[in-house]
Write a protein that holds these residues in place. Structure first.
Motif, PDB file in Angstrom:
ATOM      1  N   GLU A 130       0.842  -1.194   0.000  1.00  0.00           N
ATOM      2  CA  GLU A 130       0.000   0.000   0.000  1.00  0.00           C
ATOM      3  C   GLU A 130       0.877   1.244   0.000  1.00  0.00           C
ATOM      4  OE1 GLU A 130      -3.023   0.470   2.906  1.00  0.00           O
ATOM      5  OE2 GLU A 130      -3.613  -1.642   2.875  1.00  0.00           O
ATOM      6  N   PHE A 131       0.453   2.250  -0.727  1.00  0.00           N
ATOM      7  CA  PHE A 131       1.133   3.539  -0.698  1.00  0.00           C
ATOM      8  C   PHE A 131       0.156   4.598  -1.169  1.00  0.00           C
ATOM      9  CE2 PHE A 131       1.801   1.646  -4.798  1.00  0.00           C
ATOM     10  CZ  PHE A 131       1.647   2.683  -5.709  1.00  0.00           C
ATOM     11  N   SER A 132       0.547   5.829  -1.064  1.00  0.00           N
ATOM     12  CA  SER A 132      -0.345   6.909  -1.478  1.00  0.00           C
ATOM     13  C   SER A 132       0.451   7.982  -2.205  1.00  0.00           C
ATOM     14  CB  SER A 132      -1.066   7.524  -0.271  1.00  0.00           C
ATOM     15  OG  SER A 132      -0.117   8.041   0.652  1.00  0.00           O
ATOM     16  N   PHE A 133      -0.267   8.787  -2.951  1.00  0.00           N
ATOM     17  CA  PHE A 133       0.345   9.908  -3.654  1.00  0.00           C
ATOM     18  C   PHE A 133      -0.709  10.981  -3.836  1.00  0.00           C
ATOM     19  CE2 PHE A 133       1.812  12.145  -7.546  1.00  0.00           C
ATOM     20  CZ  PHE A 133       3.044  12.564  -7.083  1.00  0.00           C
ATOM     21  N   LYS A 134      -0.455  12.134  -3.270  1.00  0.00           N
ATOM     22  CA  LYS A 134      -1.382  13.260  -3.345  1.00  0.00           C
ATOM     23  C   LYS A 134      -2.795  12.852  -2.925  1.00  0.00           C
ATOM     24  CE  LYS A 134       1.175  15.914  -6.801  1.00  0.00           C
ATOM     25  NZ  LYS A 134       1.137  16.569  -8.122  1.00  0.00           N
ATOM     26  N   TYR A 164       3.415   4.243 -11.282  1.00  0.00           N
ATOM     27  CA  TYR A 164       2.816   4.964 -10.172  1.00  0.00           C
ATOM     28  C   TYR A 164       3.872   5.832  -9.496  1.00  0.00           C
ATOM     29  CZ  TYR A 164      -0.960   1.547 -10.652  1.00  0.00           C
ATOM     30  OH  TYR A 164      -1.985   0.767 -11.139  1.00  0.00           O
ATOM     31  N   LYS A 165       3.418   6.897  -8.869  1.00  0.00           N
ATOM     32  CA  LYS A 165       4.316   7.787  -8.149  1.00  0.00           C
ATOM     33  C   LYS A 165       4.027   7.726  -6.654  1.00  0.00           C
ATOM     34  CE  LYS A 165       4.698  11.189 -11.902  1.00  0.00           C
ATOM     35  NZ  LYS A 165       4.483  12.605 -12.269  1.00  0.00           N
ATOM     36  N   SER A 166       5.061   7.975  -5.863  1.00  0.00           N
ATOM     37  CA  SER A 166       4.897   8.002  -4.416  1.00  0.00           C
ATOM     38  C   SER A 166       6.020   8.841  -3.818  1.00  0.00           C
ATOM     39  CB  SER A 166       4.929   6.586  -3.841  1.00  0.00           C
ATOM     40  OG  SER A 166       4.901   6.616  -2.428  1.00  0.00           O
ATOM     41  N   TYR A 167       5.800   9.306  -2.590  1.00  0.00           N
ATOM     42  CA  TYR A 167       6.837  10.026  -1.860  1.00  0.00           C
ATOM     43  C   TYR A 167       7.603   9.103  -0.918  1.00  0.00           C
ATOM     44  CZ  TYR A 167       4.756  14.387  -3.523  1.00  0.00           C
ATOM     45  OH  TYR A 167       4.295  15.407  -4.310  1.00  0.00           O
TER      46      TYR A 167
END
Length: 243
Positions: A130-134, A164-167
């Protein structure tokens, strides 16, 4: 766990909602949908927002299969639990990797058993990440990830169908991908050994795809001296030839 419940029959929707709400041993967020278009709009907007879908496929609400089709276009990791008056649709749900098939009237005990299995599946063996972006949440099966590269503050997670992008920091990436199939080969790269096609000197080649219909291509990634020894040990275990 984020759960979406779809049923075009309002009385059935309320009954299932009541059963799920009564299970106080679970941490989850439940949202209900009585209109297919509302749920489809959410699916296409947020893509990986829900971990579990309860979908009705009764004769008066046959659109559950269409919803499942749309879910699988954007999310392979979500679990889909179908609900029906009989088993006539059972042969049709395998194409959507159904997690469970509940017959009506659906009892609370059935829902509890399904959710227990779902929690065990989702939490077991780091089968997904799991991850998030904006403010957008994503859930990916580990098998979907080809490699991850870090550039500045952004981590780019390459899959067969999308990037996908993530911080996430590199330390967080390594922790989340603490699975035997993943190995760090460079300060900015973590790769999935299942996608390695060949290794030539200090470069590893991975099978990639520009889109879901394209022929597979190769991406070449440099193996840095710092990670070379660990990389060699990993590929020996995977029996990948090193030229």
């Amino acid at each position: 766990m984020n759960i979406a419940l779809y049923d075009g029959n309002n009385s059935e929707l309320k009954q299932i909602k009541s059963c799920i709400r009564a299970l106080d041993n679970y941490e989850y967020k439940l949202e209900t949908f009585g209109d297919k278009s509302d749920l489809l709009a959410r699916i296409h907007k947020n893509r990986k927002e829900f971990d579990i879908y309860f979908l009705s496929i009764d004769s008066d609400t046959p659109d559950g299969l269409k919803v499942a089709e749309e879910i699988r276009k954007v999310n392979l990791a979500a679990l889909i639990i179908f609900m029906s008056q009989d088993d006539s649709q059972m042969s049709n749900v395998f194409a959507f990797h159904a997690f469970d098939y509940l017959l009506r009237p659906v009892a609370m005990e059935q829902i509890e058993i399904s959710l227990k299995r779902a929690r065990k599946y989702l939490g077991g063996n780091q089968a997904y990440v799991e991850f998030s972006f904006k403010r957008e949440k994503f859930v990916l099966l580990l098998d979907e990830i080809i490699y991850v590269t870090k550039s500045g503050r952004i981590a780019y997670i390459h899959t067969k169908d999308e990037i996908y992008k993530s911080y996430l920091t590199m330390s967080e990436i390594v922790t989340k991908l603490s699975d035997g199939r993943f190995i760090r080969v460079h300060g900015s790269y973590v790769i999935n050994l299942n996608y390695v096609t060949r290794i030539v000197r200090d470069e590893v080649f991975l099978c990639t795809f520009e889109d879901s219909s394209a022929e597979p291509k190769e991406a070449a990634i440099s193996i840095s001296r710092r990670f070379k020894e660990d990389f060699q040990k990993s590929i020996e275990e995977y029996r990948i030839p090193y030229k």
